[in-house]
Motif scaffolding. Structure first.
Motif, PDB file in Angstrom:
ATOM      1  N   ARG A 250       0.814  -1.206   0.000  1.00 49.15           N
ATOM      2  CA  ARG A 250       0.000   0.000   0.000  1.00 49.15           C
ATOM      3  C   ARG A 250       0.853   1.264   0.000  1.00 49.15           C
ATOM      4  O   ARG A 250       0.541   2.238  -0.682  1.00 49.15           O
ATOM      5  CB  ARG A 250      -0.933   0.008   1.225  1.00 49.15           C
ATOM      6  CG  ARG A 250      -1.987   1.091   1.137  1.00 49.15           C
ATOM      7  CD  ARG A 250      -2.996   1.018   2.247  1.00 49.15           C
ATOM      8  NE  ARG A 250      -2.469   1.500   3.525  1.00 49.15           N
ATOM      9  CZ  ARG A 250      -3.228   1.757   4.579  1.00 49.15           C
ATOM     10  NH1 ARG A 250      -4.534   1.524   4.530  1.00 49.15           N
ATOM     11  NH2 ARG A 250      -2.706   2.198   5.695  1.00 49.15           N
ATOM     12  N   LEU A 251       1.958   1.227   0.736  1.00 45.52           N
ATOM     13  CA  LEU A 251       2.828   2.402   0.771  1.00 45.52           C
ATOM     14  C   LEU A 251       3.436   2.663  -0.595  1.00 45.52           C
ATOM     15  O   LEU A 251       3.558   3.812  -1.037  1.00 45.52           O
ATOM     16  CB  LEU A 251       3.923   2.213   1.825  1.00 45.52           C
ATOM     17  CG  LEU A 251       4.925   3.353   1.958  1.00 45.52           C
ATOM     18  CD1 LEU A 251       4.229   4.670   2.250  1.00 45.52           C
ATOM     19  CD2 LEU A 251       5.956   3.051   3.041  1.00 45.52           C
ATOM     20  N   THR A 252       3.799   1.587  -1.263  1.00 41.91           N
ATOM     21  CA  THR A 252       4.338   1.747  -2.614  1.00 41.91           C
ATOM     22  C   THR A 252       3.299   2.366  -3.541  1.00 41.91           C
ATOM     23  O   THR A 252       3.594   3.282  -4.311  1.00 41.91           O
ATOM     24  CB  THR A 252       4.769   0.378  -3.181  1.00 41.91           C
ATOM     25  OG1 THR A 252       5.751  -0.192  -2.312  1.00 41.91           O
ATOM     26  CG2 THR A 252       5.353   0.532  -4.576  1.00 41.91           C
ATOM     27  N   LYS A 253       2.072   1.877  -3.415  1.00 42.86           N
ATOM     28  CA  LYS A 253       1.019   2.402  -4.284  1.00 42.86           C
ATOM     29  C   LYS A 253       0.699   3.855  -3.931  1.00 42.86           C
ATOM     30  O   LYS A 253       0.612   4.716  -4.802  1.00 42.86           O
ATOM     31  CB  LYS A 253      -0.241   1.536  -4.147  1.00 42.86           C
ATOM     32  CG  LYS A 253      -1.219   1.690  -5.307  1.00 42.86           C
ATOM     33  CD  LYS A 253      -2.524   0.951  -5.039  1.00 42.86           C
ATOM     34  CE  LYS A 253      -2.322  -0.549  -4.956  1.00 42.86           C
ATOM     35  NZ  LYS A 253      -3.592  -1.261  -4.651  1.00 42.86           N
ATOM     36  N   LEU A 254       0.556   4.114  -2.642  1.00 37.94           N
ATOM     37  CA  LEU A 254       0.213   5.472  -2.201  1.00 37.94           C
ATOM     38  C   LEU A 254       1.275   6.472  -2.651  1.00 37.94           C
ATOM     39  O   LEU A 254       0.952   7.569  -3.114  1.00 37.94           O
ATOM     40  CB  LEU A 254       0.078   5.499  -0.676  1.00 37.94           C
ATOM     41  CG  LEU A 254      -0.202   6.862  -0.044  1.00 37.94           C
ATOM     42  CD1 LEU A 254      -1.599   7.334  -0.396  1.00 37.94           C
ATOM     43  CD2 LEU A 254      -0.039   6.800   1.475  1.00 37.94           C
TER      44      LEU A 254
END
Lengths: 223, 223
Positions: B175-179
């Motif tokens: 999720r952090l990568t996507k965000l």
DNA sequence: GATAGTTTCATACAACTGTTTGAATTGCAA
DNA sequence: TTGCAATTCAAACAGTTGTATGAAACTATC
């Protein structure tokens, strides 16, 4: 409209049972027994078990998110479109922590349910959480406005660490209490929030010349 | 002794399948099919499904814990029984992060399995994690020695926040990568470790007169 | 009070689960 | 080779799960 009674009886029973025993141990039969309704009622009113769980989680989730945005908006309006980073972080983690922590004896079913959801992470809940990114972007924007000279990478890491501390504290609250032999008081929610905000603020402002004295000191404990 | 072959084939298949599809979606029949062994072999060699999962997790777990203590011991010996807090925190979160993060394309099965275990938290694994408290106490002691003028409460909160950042970053790495649209590079494990250690150190030393300049700056990014 | 729509109910379904069984097979030592 | 233990195997077991069905009961409208 009709007699919502069965529907809400199921919701209440499900929330209570999931909160008490977790998702893995509670079957539809447990729920309908507790709610004193027929087995088929769940599929009639909710379509499937997963949709029941989703509805429970979404209800609490949007309540938290609405409160988050309300606090954020209020802070930005007061600051003329630019809120202090501490206040933004407070709006981010405050509602979540307030919704899950607090005096154990008077902890609501909803709160205990959300703790479970945070620990067990069952598929229908995971799906909903994945849609949370758009919501988080609003905080990213606010943080950018608040700290215009910080790079995006630092903003993202700061946000990540803030959420990390909040969620992990919720999820592992029992363990932290045991490890600290009760010295960490998780019932004092506002203190927990202040600690998380304080550390996250430091993470986001470290190395800046304009490091104003932290609004709240980390230390507020005894001994 | 005998032909460990079946046993290790099961372990390998189980680890791979759990890593790929999670605990909820993998049945014993999936595992034995993948391992090309008979269904009964799991119960014969491991007693039960839960014991199989437990063995997988324990194996990786004690490896991590051993590495943690090795680093901690080395640091304390070098410092004459008192290690700098940054180094202690590094020993605490380094092995965990190194064991789970890293270039995705070459990420080991073991690493992906541990990420799953961190996300899904199935009963046999939860039981093992609960026994981790004694292990953590060793770090509490080391931190007390390192920061003798900090109260226990602060030590516990610092430890809690350090673990929070490490585990949450692992769990929500996707999720952090996507965000962050890839701006947060989770493949640079040593950078992630440095960030976690840096923030946790600030949390533990904030407000102290003797706040030495942080060993590693938080900022090391571009733009 | 008949009717149409909603809701409840008992029951069955179909599939899947981890585990057990007891016989067959294998491997190894005497 | 014989004998004994360890291992493998196919098959069945026992239980649980979420879901579907079709009839019955209810509710409100005309």
């Amino acid at each position: 409209m009709a007699s919502d009674h069965t529907r809400s009886a199921i919701l209440a029973a499900a929330e209570r049972l999931y909160a008490d025993r977790g998702f893995g141990d509670v079957t539809l039969r447990d729920i309908v027994a507790d709610a004193n309704v027929n087995l088929a009622a769940v599929n009639y009113h909710f379509g499937s078990k997963d949709e029941l769980i989703a509805e429970l989680f979404v209800t609490r989730s949007i309540a938290t998110n609405r409160e988050r945005l309300r606090e954020l908006k209020a802070a930005e309006e007061q600051g003329g479109g630019r809120a202090p980073i501490e206040v933004i972080l407070h709006a981010l983690v405050g509602p979540t922590l307030r919704g899950c922590l607090g005096p154990e004896n008077q902890r609501s079913t909803a709160a205990r349910f959300m703790i479970r959801a945070s620990i067990e992470s069952v598929p229908p809940i995971r799906r909903i959480k994945n849609r949370e990114i758009d919501h988080l972007r609003k905080f990213v924007s606010a943080m950018r406005r608040s700290l215009p000279d910080r790079s995006d990478v630092e903003i993202y890491w700061g946000l990540n660490f803030a959420l990390a501390m909040a969620h992990h504290t919720i999820r592992e609250s029992e363990r932290l209490t045991k490890l600290s032999e009760g010295k960490c008081d998780l019932d004092d929610v506002e203190d927990v929030i202040a600690r998380v905000v304080s550390v996250a603020t430091m993470a986001l402002t470290a190395g800046k010349a304009e490091t104003r004295p932290p609004a709240r000191a980390l230390a507020r404990d005894t001994r």
